[in-house]
Scaffold this motif. Structure first.
Motif, mmCIF file in Angstrom:
data_model
loop_
_atom_site.group_PDB
_atom_site.id
_atom_site.type_symbol
_atom_site.label_atom_id
_atom_site.label_comp_id
_atom_site.label_asym_id
_atom_site.label_seq_id
_atom_site.Cartn_x
_atom_site.Cartn_y
_atom_site.Cartn_z
ATOM 1 N N ARG A 104 -10.736 7.058 1.420
ATOM 2 C CA ARG A 104 -9.592 6.211 0.989
ATOM 3 C C ARG A 104 -9.375 6.317 -0.510
ATOM 4 O O ARG A 104 -8.253 6.446 -1.001
ATOM 5 N N ARG A 112 -1.548 8.695 -6.130
ATOM 6 C CA ARG A 112 -1.090 8.221 -7.451
ATOM 7 C C ARG A 112 -0.672 9.392 -8.341
ATOM 8 O O ARG A 112 0.329 9.334 -9.024
ATOM 9 N N SER A 124 -2.686 -3.074 -6.925
ATOM 10 C CA SER A 124 -2.052 -4.240 -6.303
ATOM 11 C C SER A 124 -3.076 -5.381 -6.230
ATOM 12 O O SER A 124 -4.265 -5.167 -6.481
ATOM 13 N N GLY A 127 -5.528 -4.405 -3.771
ATOM 14 C CA GLY A 127 -6.450 -3.401 -4.301
ATOM 15 C C GLY A 127 -7.528 -4.048 -5.167
ATOM 16 O O GLY A 127 -8.697 -3.650 -5.126
ATOM 17 N N LYS A 128 -7.107 -5.062 -5.947
ATOM 18 C CA LYS A 128 -8.107 -5.750 -6.788
ATOM 19 C C LYS A 128 -9.112 -6.505 -5.914
ATOM 20 O O LYS A 128 -10.320 -6.516 -6.187
HETATM 21 O O1 G3P Z 1 -6.960 -0.140 -4.805
HETATM 22 P P1 G3P Z 1 -6.865 0.593 -6.080
HETATM 23 O O2 G3P Z 1 -7.042 2.045 -5.906
HETATM 24 O O3 G3P Z 1 -5.568 0.298 -6.787
HETATM 25 O O4 G3P Z 1 -8.003 0.064 -7.031
HETATM 26 C C1 G3P Z 1 -7.912 -1.249 -7.523
HETATM 27 C C2 G3P Z 1 -8.625 -1.338 -8.838
HETATM 28 O O5 G3P Z 1 -9.933 -0.895 -8.684
HETATM 29 C C3 G3P Z 1 -8.576 -2.763 -9.375
HETATM 30 O O6 G3P Z 1 -9.112 -2.823 -10.670
#
Ligand code: G3P
Length: 196
Positions: A104, A112, A124, A127-128
């Motif tokens: 993932r 990205r 998002s 995501g955080k």
């Molecule tokens: O889900 P992602 O790839 O945007 O990762 C989120 C970051 O790690 C949050 O700091």
């Protein structure tokens, strides 16, 4: 969003990246001993705190940059991936979970970079939350590996959320690409024929 990259929040992100090889080395050399795992835990926790600090400072000081939005998630992924591979090698986290998480994270990073010409997809909320869940899973595996039932539940929930948020980024990337695609030119209207 600011364009420059030389900001304190970005420096903290760089520090987190710098911690990755040290974490890998500690876990590789001493990950089979409680002492080694506690050192790794301290290192991992300190690096994870820079993630909270850089986001908070960037928002508070108005120093959100494209560079930060792109590199911050990459630093998180490098930290989490290193910890997970080392923990799976020590049988503390199942390999299937590590493989799914890595797949993932690689897919979202490639996504990205692929849509970069259309804009940066920032982290998002989901995501955080995913990174927080992964951090909890790793802390638990390092601090209390004997809590197998709790650890299994956290692993399953974390992996499920990791996959779901990955799919959400896929939808976001598709929407971004559609929105920035130049509109089709209307067909040229040929002048009316003069009566012969
Ligand atoms: O889900 P992602 O790839 O945007 O990762 C989120 C970051 O790690 C949050 O700091």
């Amino acid at each position: 969003m600011t364009r420059g990259m030389w900001t304190l929040p970005n420096a903290l992100t760089g520090l987190r990246l710098l911690a990755v090889p040290f974490l890998g080395a500690v876990l590789a050399v001493a990950g089979d001993t409680p002492g080694g795992r506690w050192v790794a835990l301290a290192l991992f926790a300190a690096a994870s705190l820079t993630d909270l600090a850089d986001g908070w400072l960037a928002r508070r000081w108005g120093q959100c940059t494209d560079f930060g939005a792109l590199v911050d998630p990459i630093a998180d992924k490098a930290l989490v991936a290193t910890a997970l591979v080392c923990l799976s090698a020590r049988d503390l986290v199942p390999w299937w979970a590590t493989v799914v998480v890595l797949a993932r994270e690689v897919a979202v990073t490639v996504l990205r970079l692929t849509v970069l010409q259309h804009g940066v997809i920032p982290a998002s909320r989901g995501g955080k939350l995913k990174t927080a869940a992964q951090t909890t899973m790793i802390v638990l595996a390092l601090a209390a590996p004997e809590w197998t039932a709790v650890l299994t539940a956290v692993v399953v929930l974390t992996v499920a959320w990791t996959v779901l948020t990955g799919l959400d980024y896929g939808a976001k990337a598709a929407a971004l690409t559609r929105a920035r695609r130049p509109a089709l030119q209307p067909p040229a209207v040929s002048p009316p024929h003069a009566p012969g």
